[in-house]
Motif scaffolding. Structure first.
Motif, PDB file in Angstrom:
ATOM      1  N   ARG A 549       0.857  -1.187   0.000  1.00 36.42           N
ATOM      2  CA  ARG A 549       0.000   0.000   0.000  1.00 36.42           C
ATOM      3  C   ARG A 549       0.890   1.232   0.000  1.00 36.42           C
ATOM      4  NH1 ARG A 549      -5.430   0.770   0.560  1.00 36.42           N
ATOM      5  NH2 ARG A 549      -5.792  -1.424   1.004  1.00 36.42           N
ATOM      6  N   TYR A 550       0.613   2.143  -0.947  1.00 35.18           N
ATOM      7  CA  TYR A 550       1.531   3.264  -1.195  1.00 35.18           C
ATOM      8  C   TYR A 550       0.799   4.601  -1.241  1.00 35.18           C
ATOM      9  CZ  TYR A 550       4.994  -0.227  -2.646  1.00 35.18           C
ATOM     10  OH  TYR A 550       5.878  -1.283  -2.679  1.00 35.18           O
ATOM     11  N   ALA A 551       1.553   5.639  -0.870  1.00 35.22           N
ATOM     12  CA  ALA A 551       1.155   7.022  -1.132  1.00 35.22           C
ATOM     13  C   ALA A 551       2.114   7.588  -2.162  1.00 35.22           C
ATOM     14  CB  ALA A 551       1.205   7.848   0.149  1.00 35.22           C
ATOM     15  N   PHE A 552       1.653   8.552  -2.936  1.00 36.03           N
ATOM     16  CA  PHE A 552       2.487   9.177  -3.961  1.00 36.03           C
ATOM     17  C   PHE A 552       2.883  10.578  -3.512  1.00 36.03           C
ATOM     18  CE2 PHE A 552      -0.150   6.008  -6.109  1.00 36.03           C
ATOM     19  CZ  PHE A 552       0.831   5.273  -6.770  1.00 36.03           C
ATOM     20  N   VAL A 553       4.159  10.870  -3.698  1.00 38.49           N
ATOM     21  CA  VAL A 553       4.725  12.128  -3.230  1.00 38.49           C
ATOM     22  C   VAL A 553       5.486  12.767  -4.384  1.00 38.49           C
ATOM     23  CG1 VAL A 553       6.199  13.222  -1.498  1.00 38.49           C
ATOM     24  CG2 VAL A 553       4.936  11.155  -0.912  1.00 38.49           C
ATOM     25  N   ASP A 554       5.226  14.052  -4.612  1.00 37.29           N
ATOM     26  CA  ASP A 554       5.876  14.806  -5.680  1.00 37.29           C
ATOM     27  C   ASP A 554       6.762  15.863  -5.029  1.00 37.29           C
ATOM     28  OD1 ASP A 554       6.455  15.573  -8.306  1.00 37.29           O
ATOM     29  OD2 ASP A 554       4.822  17.020  -8.375  1.00 37.29           O
ATOM     30  N   GLY A 555       8.065  15.568  -4.917  1.00 40.07           N
ATOM     31  CA  GLY A 555       8.917  16.443  -4.123  1.00 40.07           C
ATOM     32  C   GLY A 555       8.439  16.366  -2.681  1.00 40.07           C
ATOM     33  N   PRO A 556       8.140  17.518  -2.038  1.00 41.44           N
ATOM     34  CA  PRO A 556       7.627  17.487  -0.660  1.00 41.44           C
ATOM     35  C   PRO A 556       6.116  17.340  -0.580  1.00 41.44           C
ATOM     36  CG  PRO A 556       7.998  19.748  -1.325  1.00 41.44           C
ATOM     37  CD  PRO A 556       8.425  18.893  -2.505  1.00 41.44           C
ATOM     38  N   VAL A 557       5.427  17.252  -1.726  1.00 43.69           N
ATOM     39  CA  VAL A 557       3.970  17.374  -1.764  1.00 43.69           C
ATOM     40  C   VAL A 557       3.310  15.998  -1.814  1.00 43.69           C
ATOM     41  CG1 VAL A 557       2.015  18.325  -3.038  1.00 43.69           C
ATOM     42  CG2 VAL A 557       4.183  19.584  -2.967  1.00 43.69           C
ATOM     43  N   VAL A 558       2.525  15.669  -0.785  1.00 43.34           N
ATOM     44  CA  VAL A 558       1.734  14.433  -0.778  1.00 43.34           C
ATOM     45  C   VAL A 558       0.528  14.617  -1.693  1.00 43.34           C
ATOM     46  CG1 VAL A 558       0.248  12.959   0.639  1.00 43.34           C
ATOM     47  CG2 VAL A 558       2.468  13.703   1.514  1.00 43.34           C
ATOM     48  N   LEU A 559       0.248  13.584  -2.519  1.00 38.56           N
ATOM     49  CA  LEU A 559      -0.861  13.645  -3.468  1.00 38.56           C
ATOM     50  C   LEU A 559      -2.093  12.942  -2.894  1.00 38.56           C
ATOM     51  CD1 LEU A 559       1.019  12.806  -6.788  1.00 38.56           C
ATOM     52  CD2 LEU A 559       0.839  14.982  -5.567  1.00 38.56           C
ATOM     53  N   ALA A 560      -3.253  13.466  -3.224  1.00 34.89           N
ATOM     54  CA  ALA A 560      -4.520  12.877  -2.794  1.00 34.89           C
ATOM     55  C   ALA A 560      -5.345  12.549  -4.029  1.00 34.89           C
ATOM     56  CB  ALA A 560      -5.283  13.855  -1.885  1.00 34.89           C
ATOM     57  N   GLY A 561      -5.796  11.300  -4.121  1.00 35.01           N
ATOM     58  CA  GLY A 561      -6.638  10.893  -5.244  1.00 35.01           C
ATOM     59  C   GLY A 561      -8.086  11.288  -5.017  1.00 35.01           C
ATOM     60  N   LEU A 562      -8.722  11.832  -6.041  1.00 34.38           N
ATOM     61  CA  LEU A 562     -10.105  12.295  -5.917  1.00 34.38           C
ATOM     62  C   LEU A 562     -11.056  11.123  -6.093  1.00 34.38           C
ATOM     63  CD1 LEU A 562      -9.839  15.678  -7.849  1.00 34.38           C
ATOM     64  CD2 LEU A 562      -9.608  15.235  -5.401  1.00 34.38           C
ATOM     65  N   THR A 563     -11.168  10.320  -5.043  1.00 35.69           N
ATOM     66  CA  THR A 563     -12.042   9.155  -5.036  1.00 35.69           C
ATOM     67  C   THR A 563     -12.410   8.837  -3.601  1.00 35.69           C
ATOM     68  OG1 THR A 563     -12.226   6.800  -5.570  1.00 35.69           O
ATOM     69  CG2 THR A 563     -10.042   7.609  -5.000  1.00 35.69           C
ATOM     70  N   ASP A 564     -13.599   8.289  -3.404  1.00 36.54           N
ATOM     71  CA  ASP A 564     -14.007   7.882  -2.059  1.00 36.54           C
ATOM     72  C   ASP A 564     -13.923   6.375  -1.896  1.00 36.54           C
ATOM     73  OD1 ASP A 564     -16.093   7.093  -3.631  1.00 36.54           O
ATOM     74  OD2 ASP A 564     -17.625   8.267  -2.585  1.00 36.54           O
ATOM     75  N   GLU A 565     -13.236   5.702  -2.825  1.00 35.91           N
ATOM     76  CA  GLU A 565     -13.134   4.252  -2.793  1.00 35.91           C
ATOM     77  C   GLU A 565     -11.700   3.811  -2.508  1.00 35.91           C
ATOM     78  OE1 GLU A 565     -16.558   3.335  -6.185  1.00 35.91           O
ATOM     79  OE2 GLU A 565     -14.433   3.123  -6.672  1.00 35.91           O
ATOM     80  N   ASP A 566     -11.587   2.589  -2.003  1.00 38.37           N
ATOM     81  CA  ASP A 566     -10.279   1.957  -1.808  1.00 38.37           C
ATOM     82  C   ASP A 566      -9.891   1.290  -3.116  1.00 38.37           C
ATOM     83  OD1 ASP A 566      -7.980   0.817  -0.913  1.00 38.37           O
ATOM     84  OD2 ASP A 566      -8.928  -0.602   0.454  1.00 38.37           O
ATOM     85  N   ARG A 567      -9.143   1.996  -3.938  1.00 37.79           N
ATOM     86  CA  ARG A 567      -8.857   1.521  -5.300  1.00 37.79           C
ATOM     87  C   ARG A 567      -7.552   0.720  -5.360  1.00 37.79           C
ATOM     88  NH1 ARG A 567     -11.589   3.694  -9.726  1.00 37.79           N
ATOM     89  NH2 ARG A 567     -13.188   5.202  -9.142  1.00 37.79           N
ATOM     90  N   LEU A 568      -7.587  -0.324  -6.134  1.00 38.07           N
ATOM     91  CA  LEU A 568      -6.393  -1.080  -6.464  1.00 38.07           C
ATOM     92  C   LEU A 568      -5.792  -0.504  -7.741  1.00 38.07           C
ATOM     93  CD1 LEU A 568      -4.468  -3.581  -6.309  1.00 38.07           C
ATOM     94  CD2 LEU A 568      -6.200  -4.813  -7.667  1.00 38.07           C
ATOM     95  N   LEU A 569      -4.516  -0.185  -7.701  1.00 38.22           N
ATOM     96  CA  LEU A 569      -3.803   0.289  -8.885  1.00 38.22           C
ATOM     97  C   LEU A 569      -2.877  -0.814  -9.375  1.00 38.22           C
ATOM     98  CD1 LEU A 569      -2.866   3.939  -7.813  1.00 38.22           C
ATOM     99  CD2 LEU A 569      -4.908   3.137  -9.009  1.00 38.22           C
ATOM    100  N   VAL A 570      -2.854  -1.000 -10.674  1.00 40.36           N
ATOM    101  CA  VAL A 570      -2.043  -2.047 -11.279  1.00 40.36           C
ATOM    102  C   VAL A 570      -0.838  -1.402 -11.944  1.00 40.36           C
ATOM    103  CG1 VAL A 570      -1.974  -3.913 -12.968  1.00 40.36           C
ATOM    104  CG2 VAL A 570      -4.069  -3.483 -11.654  1.00 40.36           C
ATOM    105  N   GLY A 571       0.359  -1.813 -11.484  1.00 36.71           N
ATOM    106  CA  GLY A 571       1.578  -1.256 -12.035  1.00 36.71           C
ATOM    107  C   GLY A 571       2.746  -1.521 -11.110  1.00 36.71           C
ATOM    108  N   ASP A 572       3.834  -0.841 -11.358  1.00 35.14           N
ATOM    109  CA  ASP A 572       5.074  -1.048 -10.604  1.00 35.14           C
ATOM    110  C   ASP A 572       5.290   0.143  -9.679  1.00 35.14           C
ATOM    111  OD1 ASP A 572       7.558  -1.575  -9.618  1.00 35.14           O
ATOM    112  OD2 ASP A 572       8.595  -1.528 -11.553  1.00 35.14           O
ATOM    113  N   ALA A 573       5.159  -0.085  -8.379  1.00 38.88           N
ATOM    114  CA  ALA A 573       5.338   0.999  -7.419  1.00 38.88           C
ATOM    115  C   ALA A 573       6.757   1.537  -7.431  1.00 38.88           C
ATOM    116  CB  ALA A 573       4.965   0.524  -6.015  1.00 38.88           C
TER     117      ALA A 573
END
Length: 632
Positions: A549-573
């Motif tokens: 389970r991951y969060a995405f960070v752009d430099g010092p900025v934490v990103l928030a996904g605009l969704t109210d669901e627990d989404r599974l993302l497919v790819g390479d963390a």
């Protein structure tokens, strides 16, 4: 006490124009909008100087207005709430800090008037006791009867009074604090050590810090003894033994006590108290781990060491966020270790800024990172949570964290547009930090004249075709004559590749890779210009204890996904570019930082900076699996 860094004197640094200056002004306007009548009402009531007659109020105070209850302060400041009066201390602290930066005489006049009215209340109470609740609350504590944190509330008032003295030169505020100290000295004199220990096991806030602060000012024996009585050895001894006495405990009870221990060390030099603060940091941060925002708490309680997924509930608390920032800045001063400044930056960008509504300036008590989180905003006069108070303090003090002094010169600890002035061996030296929003990213949206010129004047440097991958800052040095000193520049934790630093256009060849302070020791002249390029890359940070389970960070900025669901993302963390792509990268006259959207998913969503979320549902931590895992 030997320290690596020292704070600049109050008023030496100021914010430059931009989004943070705009937030500072919103905060100032709010502080000034609150009426003296409402701020003082509880204090007048306890002093017998005001009563409600049904059609307004009656009082001998010239400052009270004839407001009806519908205009009063409610929530935790209601006259029926046991915590009433806590906000007054925060208000005084914020006003003092605002005045120190702006020299606004209207701010000082309002704050001085309130201090004088508090003095009148104290006199009516007999010259010692001062609070918006009765002395009987303290006696209930001794009798083992529940009352909601009276020590915590008194601490806030003492803190505000002492800052009014230190930052706004109000000697009456110091006199009031001394009178309150006299009351507490007499009250605690009859208590045994066991009674004191039992007392300190109930939330005392930062009482130890305020007594240490007062002792540092007066050096009075009475204040030193009072400080010693508020040392909570039951807690401190276990920390020194390396035990985890934090998990599932109330974080904002403990952090102010540690700030107190830190201040005791600074005013006495007793190394034991330094070890207490450092042991706490090891237990709360180093060994525990933390979320992408820097938080180790949820719902005001410390989460277990590196096992946090099942504890993502309401989210981090603003008071905890703010007080951990204060502690990290203290440890930075003591050690010179830039890791503490890195931690402060995480908490600032994804805490202070993310807890405050960018338009109204109001507070979200908690800040969640679980799927489907929402921010719940307080109102101007209807809530007054504890975090409402730390909000106005935090947003009155950005500038104090940027520049630090040491034996060699000056350090820039935070990359925030600002100006500062110091005197070094008789030479007046100035610094001005600016951020380039054309060749580099701009982390907070704001229209500016420089950006408008860039898109209208054809002779200006060409703007990159796509969004830059770096933040660019310039530091202009001014001085009335040449001066030899060191300028230390913090290279942040999130930097990718080697930072590029030039002095008057000359590239510095000795800049190391990675984070740390880079030292420029030279003879400086008026107009010297340092440019700093901080390359960044999108990163995926795992949730402690949950490696998928991951969060995405752009430099010092934490990103928030605009969704109210627990989404599974497919790819390479390990390669977040396989999951996210740039989105809405340009906004008129600046480049946006932190705008992305998912790609290659069954349903794609947008991600924006956590600090820009207002009323949307959002998710910060996502489950990420490789394509071959999902196929199994």
């Amino acid at each position: 006490m030997m320290a690596q860094f020292y704070n600049l004197e109050p008023g030496r640094a100021k914010l430059g124009e931009g989004p943070l200056a705009a937030r500072f002004r919103i905060n100032k306007d709010y502080v000034m909008s609150l009426t003296n009548a409402n701020l003082l009402r509880g204090f007048y009531m306890e002093a017998g100087l005001w009563s409600y007659s049904g059609n307004g109020g009656t009082t001998t105070a010239s400052t009270i207005s004839m407001e009806g209850p519908e205009q009063w302060h409610w929530g935790w400041e209601a006259v029926t709430c046991e915590l009433r009066g806590h906000f007054m201390g925060h208000w005084l602290s914020a006003a003092a800090r605002i005045y120190a930066q702006t020299n606004d005489v209207m701010v000082k006049a309002k704050a001085d008037t309130i201090v004088s009215e508090l003095a009148r209340c104290q006199e009516a109470n007999g010259g010692g006791w001062l609070a918006a609740f009765p002395e009987t609350f303290m006696h209930r504590l001794l009798n083992g009867k529940w009352v909601w944190a009276p020590h915590y509330t008194v601490h806030k008032l003492l803190m505000g009074l002492l800052e009014m003295y230190q930052l706004a030169s109000n000697r009456q505020a110091l006199s009031i604090a001394k009178g309150m100290a006299g009351w507490f000295y007499r009250w605690t004199s009859a208590l045994s050590q066991e009674q004191l220990d039992e007392l300190l096991d109930m939330e005392t806030g930062g009482m130890l810090e305020t007594w240490a602060e007062l002792y540092g000012i007066t050096r009075a024996d009475e204040h030193g003894k009072l400080m010693e009585r508020y040392v909570r050895n039951r807690f401190f001894d276990l920390l020194l033994r390396g035990e985890d006495v934090l998990t599932n405990k109330h974080a904002n009870t403990q952090i102010p006590e540690i700030l107190g221990a830190a201040r005791v060390y600074e005013v006495t030099g007793d190394e034991r108290f330094r070890r207490i603060a450092e042991s706490f940091w090891a237990c709360a941060v180093t060994k525990r781990g933390y979320l992408c925002t820097g938080a180790g708490d949820d719902g005001e309680l410390w989460m277990p060491h590196h096992d946090m997924e099942a504890r993502l509930g309401v989210g981090q608390e603003h008071c905890v966020n703010y007080n951990m920032m204060r502690l990290s800045h203290t440890l930075l001063r003591w050690t010179g270790n830039p890791a503490y400044a890195d931690y402060w930056e995480r908490r600032f960008v994804n805490g202070v800024l993310a807890h405050q509504h960018g338009d109204t300036g109001m507070i979200s008590y908690f800040l969640g990172v679980a799927p489907g989180s929402r921010k719940t905003w307080g109102s101007e006069t209807g809530h007054f949570w504890c975090c409402h108070g730390t909000l106005i303090q935090a947003n009155a003090a950005y500038e104090s964290q940027i520049y630090l002094r040491d034996g060699d010169g000056v350090a820039i600890a935070q990359w925030i547009p600002s100006v500062a002035s110091i005197e070094l061996e008789g030479v007046r030296i100035g610094f001005a930090i600016e951020q380039d929003s054309q060749q580099g990213l701009y982390p907070m949206n704001k229209w500016n004249v420089t950006g408008m010129k860039a898109i209208t004047e054809v002779h200006r440097p060409a703007i990159p075709v796509t969004r830059p991958d770096r933040f660019l800052f310039s530091v202009k040095v001014s001085c009335d004559r040449a001066a030899q000193f060191a300028l230390k520049l913090r290279i942040p934790w999130w930097v990718k590749e080697r930072a590029l630093i030039t002095v008057n256009g000359i590239l510095q060849q000795d800049v190391p890779e990675g984070a740390g302070f880079y030292k420029l020791n030279r003879m400086w002249s008026d107009g010297d210009l340092v440019k700093v390029e901080l390359p960044k890359a999108l990163a995926a940070e795992p949730l402690p204890g949950s490696p998928d389970r991951y969060a995405f960070v752009d430099g010092p900025v934490v990103l928030a996904g605009l969704t109210d669901e627990d989404r599974l993302l497919v790819g390479d963390a390990e390669c977040p570019e396989s999951l996210l792509t740039s989105d809405r990268e340009r906004n008129h006259s600046w480049w946006n930082a932190g705008y992305y959207r998912t790609k290659g998913q069954s349903v794609n969503i947008r991600l924006i900076p956590l600090h820009e979320i207002k009323d949307e549902s959002y998710t910060v931590y996502f489950q990420v699996k490789a394509a071959e895992q999902t196929a199994q």
